[in-house]
Structure formats: C-alpha cells, structure tokens
Scaffold this active site. Structure first.
Site, PDB file in Angstrom:
ATOM      1  N   SER A  42       0.843  -1.192   0.000  1.00 14.02           N
ATOM      2  CA  SER A  42       0.000   0.000   0.000  1.00 14.02           C
ATOM      3  C   SER A  42       0.875   1.238   0.000  1.00 14.02           C
ATOM      4  CB  SER A  42      -0.913   0.014   1.223  1.00 14.02           C
ATOM      5  OG  SER A  42      -0.139   0.266   2.367  1.00 14.02           O
ATOM      6  N   LYS A  43       0.214   2.343  -0.316  1.00  7.88           N
ATOM      7  CA  LYS A  43       0.935   3.611  -0.311  1.00  7.88           C
ATOM      8  C   LYS A  43       1.408   3.905   1.116  1.00  7.88           C
ATOM      9  CE  LYS A  43      -2.323   4.609  -3.904  1.00  7.88           C
ATOM     10  NZ  LYS A  43      -3.743   4.920  -4.116  1.00  7.88           N
ATOM     11  N   GLN A  44       0.577   3.521   2.106  1.00  4.41           N
ATOM     12  CA  GLN A  44       0.919   3.821   3.503  1.00  4.41           C
ATOM     13  C   GLN A  44       2.207   3.106   3.921  1.00  4.41           C
ATOM     14  OE1 GLN A  44      -2.211   2.951   2.477  1.00  4.41           O
ATOM     15  NE2 GLN A  44      -2.904   5.066   2.603  1.00  4.41           N
TER      16      GLN A  44
END
Ligand code: GLU
Length: 303
Positions: A232-234
């Site tokens: 994920s981007k996170q």
C-alpha cells in the site's frame, strides 16, 4: 455467478471499473486490481471504466491522479469512456442524500466514536442528534447481508454501525460516492482488492436504498510485502516503473494465475493484454493473499 464459469447470468452488458484514489502512485498491488478488473470485463465482452476517486483533498497527493492515469495508459489499460472525476460530481451525491432523507434513512449525528460504540453501533433512536458540527449517517446497523463473491465465495456480513455518508467536515464519504457512481455509470461488476470485502455489505444496503440492484462483487487476493502486510501507499510500496510496463504485466498475470511464456514479455502491453483476455479464467485465480514472486513488490530499502 459461479467461479467456474466465465459467463454472465443476464443478458445485460457487463460494465466494470477501476476506481483509484489519488493518494499516491500505483504500485504492483494496484496493477493487479486494475488488470483483474480489466480482464474480467474484456473476457465477458464488457465495457471497462476508470473513475478517479478524488473525494478527499486532505489525503490526496498533488499530481498523483495524473501519474496514475499515465501509468494505466502506459500499461495499455484505457478507459472505454472518458475518465470520471468524483470531485466534479458533488451534485449527484447531494441528490442521493436528499433521496435518502426523504425516505427517512439518514440522520444527523454529532456523537463521538466512543458514544457510537457505547450505543451499540448506533441507531437514530440513541443518537444525541444534531448539536453543532454533525455527520450524516445511514441507518443500516443490525442488517445482515448474504452474497456470493466471485473469488471469496459465500459471505455473511453483519452491519454493526450506521456508516457515515457525509462527514462532519462537509466531505462526502467514500461509501456514498462509490455507490452513487456505480449506479450512475451502470456498473454491474465490481472487481477490486480483498481489502474492500468488509464494506461490501454496507454498499449492498445502500444500492437497494437508492433503488438499484447491487452489482456482482469479486474481491481479488492482495499482494503482500515481505513483512506480511498488504502492499500500500501507507507502507511505502514501490511505485510502478512505467518503463517496465510489459514485464510488470507479465508478473501481474502470473499473480492472477495465468501462465504467459517469458517470450510474451518482449511484446507491447497492448499485445500482452490481447493474449491475456483470451486466456483469462476466473477459476485460475488463487483467492489467498500472498507475496508475489517478483522484484516489484519490494519496499524501498528492504530489498
Ligand atoms: N477508491 C478506492 C480505493 O482506492 C476503491 C474503491 C472501489 O474499488 O470500490 O481504495
């Protein structure tokens, strides 16, 4: 619709979509979702749409939407209709809220999360109501939703909290916009990542409240990183390298259970997609979340 069949249950034309949020560039996990939704649509003679879910400006990264569209384009994934931007569709969301209000299915709420939790997931009856800034909640807590997911099979979801459709800060919530747009765009197949499986019950209730039949849902397995987390981007998944579009596609096809020959990687993305849509089989997709055997899933610094 059964996993073993590639056929649609009705004579209605298949309409599918990929709906990224512009919170960062695409990574290998998002390519798997985009590709899975694209191939399932094409293999069923369907129409495939891209919708930019730019609904939440504080979470957006400047330039991410354009970068996502450029990546999809480089990988040969073109929307069959002009790309729709949620930031330009607030009137539709407002109209849907008016409909739900007229049906007495939403209510203003200024409770804190803790108050909602203590009220047992909430209902209009035990809401403290509209004092100061308030959200709008959809009354569906207590409902049970049963449905069959294309890959994740039979589901029973109990809805334990009335979801927010408009936030206290005035922004329309994802749950509202995604359903309103799927209805407005005639989407009848939602193929997306398994991280969204849990909100499907709420969305099905909302489809019906807005007078529409819920689409067929299919949740694809998630690509995990070395630490066992969803890419994920996170957690800083590496952005897709658009200069390696053909090899990215070959790796994503492998994750989705297709067995392209390595020679295919020397071809253009358009050629690879033609091969892939002719070979797409729902039953070849392993529904379990897992790592991919490729280098593009590495977290920068960990590889
Ligand atoms: N915009 C959502 C996301 O990027 C996906 C919405 C959907 O596919 O239903 O997570």
């Amino acid at each position: 619709m059964s996993l073993s069949s590639n056929s649609s249950p009705s004579s209605e034309r298949y309409v599918g979509r990929f709906a990224p949020s512009p919170t960062g560039p695409l990574h290998f996990g998002s390519l798997v979702c985009a590709l899975g939704s694209y191939l399932d649509a094409i293999a069923h003679g369907g129409h495939w749409l891209i919708r930019m879910e730019d609904l939440d400006p504080p979470r957006e990264v400047p330039g991410a939407a354009e970068r996502i569209l450029h990546s999809l384009h480089t990988h040969g994934l073109h929307s069959h209709s002009p790309v729709v931007w949620q930031s330009k569709r607030h009137d539709l969301y407002q109209h849907a809220l008016q409909q739900l209000r007229a049906q007495d299915q939403i209510y203003p709420c200024s409770c804190t999360r803790e108050q909602v939790r203590r009220a047992g997931g909430h209902t209009k009856a035990n809401c403290i109501g509209e004092s100061g800034p308030h959200s709008l909640r959809f009354q569906c807590a207590g409902a049970r939703e049963g449905f069959t997911d294309i890959w994740q099979g039979a589901q029973q979801q109990a809805i334990d909290e009335d979801p927010i459709l408009k936030r206290k800060d005035g922004l329309y919530a994802y749950q509202l916009a995604v359903v309103v747009d799927d209805i407005a765009q005639g989407v009848n197949h939602v193929v997306r990542g398994a991280d969204l499986l849990d909100c499907t019950g709420i969305q099905r209730c909302l489809f019906r409240a807005l007078g529409a039949e819920p689409p067929q849902f299919g949740h694809l397995p998630l690509v995990m990183n070395e630490a066992g987390q969803k890419l994920s981007k996170q957690n800083h998944a590496a952005p897709l390298d658009d200069n390696k579009a053909s090899s990215n596609l070959i790796q994503a096809l492998g994750f989705l259970g297709l067995r392209p020959s390595q020679d295919l990687a020397a071809n253009t993305p358009a050629h690879i997609l033609v091969w892939a849509s002719a070979h797409w089989q729902r039953k070849a997709v392993d529904r379990h979340n897992r790592r991919s055997t490729n280098s593009t899933t590495a977290t920068p610094g960990n590889s």
